[in-house]
Each structure stands twice: as structure tokens, then as C-alpha cells.
Design an enzyme around this catalytic site. Structure first.
Site, PDB file in Angstrom:
ATOM      1  N   PRO A  17       0.666  -1.124   0.171  1.00 13.34           N
ATOM      2  CA  PRO A  17      -0.166  -0.090   0.018  1.00 13.34           C
ATOM      3  C   PRO A  17       0.684   1.173  -0.113  1.00 13.34           C
ATOM      4  O   PRO A  17       0.277   2.344  -0.272  1.00 13.34           O
ATOM      5  CB  PRO A  17      -1.128  -0.163   1.106  1.00 13.34           C
ATOM      6  CG  PRO A  17      -0.182  -1.173   2.077  1.00 13.34           C
ATOM      7  CD  PRO A  17       0.600  -2.094   1.164  1.00 13.34           C
ATOM      8  N   GLU A  36       2.977  -6.904   8.188  1.00 13.00           N
ATOM      9  CA  GLU A  36       3.127  -5.652   8.098  1.00 13.00           C
ATOM     10  C   GLU A  36       4.192  -5.356   6.872  1.00 13.00           C
ATOM     11  O   GLU A  36       4.593  -4.209   6.644  1.00 13.00           O
ATOM     12  CB  GLU A  36       3.856  -5.014   9.117  1.00 13.00           C
ATOM     13  CG  GLU A  36       2.809  -5.073  10.434  1.00 13.00           C
ATOM     14  CD  GLU A  36       1.713  -4.340  10.295  1.00 13.00           C
ATOM     15  OE1 GLU A  36       1.395  -3.272   9.781  1.00 13.00           O
ATOM     16  OE2 GLU A  36       0.682  -5.191  10.612  1.00 13.00           O
ATOM     17  N   ARG A  39      -4.177  -8.948 -20.420  1.00 12.08           N
ATOM     18  CA  ARG A  39      -4.886  -8.516 -21.365  1.00 12.08           C
ATOM     19  C   ARG A  39      -4.295  -7.669 -22.657  1.00 12.08           C
ATOM     20  O   ARG A  39      -4.839  -7.242 -23.560  1.00 12.08           O
ATOM     21  CB  ARG A  39      -6.261  -8.086 -20.928  1.00 12.08           C
ATOM     22  CG  ARG A  39      -5.994  -6.605 -20.459  1.00 12.08           C
ATOM     23  CD  ARG A  39      -7.644  -6.333 -19.652  1.00 12.08           C
ATOM     24  NE  ARG A  39      -8.508  -5.846 -20.542  1.00 12.08           N
ATOM     25  CZ  ARG A  39      -8.460  -4.677 -21.215  1.00 12.08           C
ATOM     26  NH1 ARG A  39      -7.525  -3.797 -21.050  1.00 12.08           N
ATOM     27  NH2 ARG A  39      -9.500  -4.190 -22.095  1.00 12.08           N
ATOM     28  N   ASP A  96     -10.344   1.742 -24.158  1.00  9.54           N
ATOM     29  CA  ASP A  96     -10.448   1.715 -22.596  1.00  9.54           C
ATOM     30  C   ASP A  96     -10.662   2.775 -21.873  1.00  9.54           C
ATOM     31  O   ASP A  96      -9.786   3.933 -22.145  1.00  9.54           O
ATOM     32  CB  ASP A  96      -9.160   0.899 -21.934  1.00  9.54           C
ATOM     33  CG  ASP A  96      -9.255  -0.909 -22.583  1.00  9.54           C
ATOM     34  OD1 ASP A  96     -10.292  -1.098 -22.983  1.00  9.54           O
ATOM     35  OD2 ASP A  96      -8.308  -1.169 -22.383  1.00  9.54           O
TER      36      ASP A  96
HETATM   37 CL1  6GU Z   1      -0.357  -3.646  -3.342  1.00 12.45          CL
HETATM   38  N1  6GU Z   1      -1.003  -4.374  -0.759  1.00 12.45           N
HETATM   39  C1  6GU Z   1      -1.815  -4.359   0.457  1.00 12.45           C
HETATM   40  N2  6GU Z   1      -1.529  -4.986   1.262  1.00 12.45           N
HETATM   41  N3  6GU Z   1      -2.835  -3.296   0.477  1.00 12.45           N
HETATM   42  C2  6GU Z   1      -2.926  -2.674  -0.625  1.00 12.45           C
HETATM   43  C3  6GU Z   1      -2.201  -2.619  -1.794  1.00 12.45           C
HETATM   44  C4  6GU Z   1      -1.560  -3.545  -1.884  1.00 12.45           C
HETATM   45  N4  6GU Z   1      -2.774  -1.735  -2.742  1.00 12.45           N
HETATM   46  C5  6GU Z   1      -3.616  -1.016  -2.180  1.00 12.45           C
HETATM   47  N5  6GU Z   1      -3.982  -1.561  -0.942  1.00 12.45           N
END
Ligand code: 6GU
Length: 269
Positions: free
Chosen positions: A88, A115, A157, A172
Site C-alpha cells: 500500500p 506488515e 489482457r 479503454d
Molecule cells: Cl499492493 N497491498 C496491500 N496489502 N494493500 C493494498 C495494496 C497492496 N494496494 C492497495 N492496498
């Protein structure tokens, strides 16, 4: 294209056997290899995590299993892959990044749980490989496996011959090109009447120019409603005279720099 995924939940990647990606694998267009990280542990409990240095909640993935797993995967192929690390805290996964990654011969994904992975692993392979830490959006998931499914589908794709029709991804939403910077509008098929609901007349007219214009106006209306940020950051050179009329009706006007912003005027639905 070759794709390797190292994970503690190999079964989470089962959807890669289905649909578009599954068919591309069956046709030999995609070589997908799923690896269980625990195969590179050596203790009785196959431990992959430990407590964080400095304290704090949660657990961190230990570096040794990742190092052994990645060394084995790297040694099993020719040349060097791009290492895609779902997190994230990464850069946003966009259509542009999907296009860039779809041109690479080999991608290795390292979805983490807990984590995240001990930082030294990313540093170690960053010295040798093109490493991309990537996020799929502004929300937190329990692990990187679902993001891998998302990224692989977006990338696969785009591969030549994977999507039936080469023109299918020209229009797209987010694709660079014709409808760039706009969301796609609504689509319709048979029957012509369903539960008393009809098809917009113009789509039955056979007038290709009018249909293209109607579709573009619908795309502006939907983008205005759902993603006004896309109109704000669009290059105004992409907007023709009729686009500008449509934007004006939707309550948009060019500013000093030519880019469009909302006027305070509201439009009835
Ligand atoms: Cl790539 N991993 C995690 N754990 N949460 C996320 C993410 C990735 N992308 C958005 N939220």
C-alpha cells in the site's frame, strides 16, 4: 511473457487458471509459475515472520526465506526480471504502468502478508534488478495476493493475441489514445426493449458520426459525475469545439492556463 509469484498462499492465485489469464496460459502465451515461500524455510514450523525491530504491532516477513526463494527463481530463468512488490506504500498501479510492464519478458511478484517484508530484501534486489513497489489503490488489504491478481489481469489482457480483438483496448477508459482522459459511457445490446426500457435512438440510426459524438458526450457526462479530477488534469488540446460545448453545458470552463475547471453553475440531470 513469464510471470513468477512467490507467496505463502499459493491457493489464493488459483484464479490465474480461469478466464482470460487461464486461456493465455493454456495457449502458451503466458508462463505462470506459483511458488510457496515456505518451501524456502528450514525450521519445523516453516516460519516466515518475526516481531518488528523497534517494537510496534504486527509481524514482519523474515528476509532469509525471501532471499532464498528469489535467488532460486532468478537462477531458473534467462536474463533479469522486473521485481514487482505489492505494497500500500507503493506507486499507484495505473494503465500506463500496466502498458509498461506488459512489454517486459519476465515479471516476478512478491505479495506479502503481515506488515510487509524486511526492508533489506527490497534493497538487496534493488541493487541488481528493476524493482517496483506498487499499490492498487488508497485502501489497505490484508496481503498482496489480490493486488497480484489485479495487476496480472490488467497486464495479460494487453499482450498481443490475448484479447480477441486488437481494437478492444483502444477505447479503454484510461488507455492512452482516442478516448484518453475520459471514462467510457454506457453500452447496450439486444433486445431493443427490456422491461419497458428502450435503446437511445441515435444508436439505431446507423449514423456513425452522430453515434461517435453521442458516445463522447456520454463519456464527458460520466467523467463529470464520477471522476471530475480527470477533466481537471486533461490536456485541453485533446478537446475539440464540440467537446468544449459539451463541457460548457456540464458546467466547465477553461481557466487562465487553458485547463478546464468547474464553474459554480449546476446542471440538471
Ligand atoms: Cl499492493 N497491498 C496491500 N496489502 N494493500 C493494498 C495494496 C497492496 N494496494 C492497495 N492496498
Amino acid at each position: 511473457m513469464r510471470l513468477d509469484v512467490v507467496t505463502i498462499f499459493p491457493e489464493y492465485l488459483e484464479p490465474l487458471n480461469v478466464s482470460l489469464v487461464g486461456k493465455a496460459r493454456a495457449r502458451g502465451q503466458l508462463d505462470v509459475r506459483i511458488h510457496d515461500l515456505r518451501d524456502w524455510t528450514h525450521d519445523k514450523h516453516h516460519t516466515v515472520d518475526d516481531t518488528p525491530y523497534g517494537g510496534g504491532p504486527g509481524m514482519v516477513m523474515k528476509p532469509e526465506p525471501w532471499g532464498e526463494a528469489l535467488d532460486a527463481v532468478l537462477a531458473s530463468g534467462e536474463g533479469e526480471p522486473v521485481l514487482v512488490v505489492p505494497t500500500p506504500s507503493g506507486v499507484p498501479f495505473t494503465q500506463q504502468l500496466a502498458v509498461e510492464l506488459s512489454a517486459k519478458p519476465w515479471l516476478v511478484f512478491t505479495p506479502a502478508r503481515y506488515e510487509g517484508i524486511d526492508r533489506r530484501v527490497i534493497e538487496e534486489y534493488g541493487d541488481r534488478l528493476d524493482v517496483r513497489e506498487v499499490s492498487i489503490g488508497d485502501y489497505v488489504l490484508a496481503g498482496g495476493e489480490a493486488p497480484v491478481l489485479v495487476m496480472v489481469e490488467a497486464i495479460a489482457r494487453l499482450l498481443p493475441g490475448v484479447l480477441g480483438n486488437a481494437a478492444s483496448h483502444q477505447d479503454d477508459s484510461f488507455a492512452p489514445g482516442a478516448m484518453a482522459d475520459l471514462l467510457e459511457g454506457p453500452v447496450y445490446t439486444k433486445p431493443p426493449q427490456w422491461r419497458g426500457r428502450t435503446i437511445p435512438e441515435v444508436l439505431l440510426s446507423g449514423h456513425h458520426g452522430k453515434i461517435a459524438r453521442w458516445r463522447r458526450d456520454q463519456a464527458f457526462a460520466r467523467t463529470d459525475r464520477n471522476r471530475p479530477d480527470l477533466i481537471e488534469r486533461a490536456d485541453p488540446a485533446a478537446f475539440d469545439k464540440k467537446d468544449r460545448e459539451t463541457l460548457s453545458i456540464l458546467g466547465w470552463a477553461p481557466g487562465e492556463d487553458g485547463r478546464f475547471g468547474r464553474t459554480n453553475q449546476t446542471v440538471e440531470e
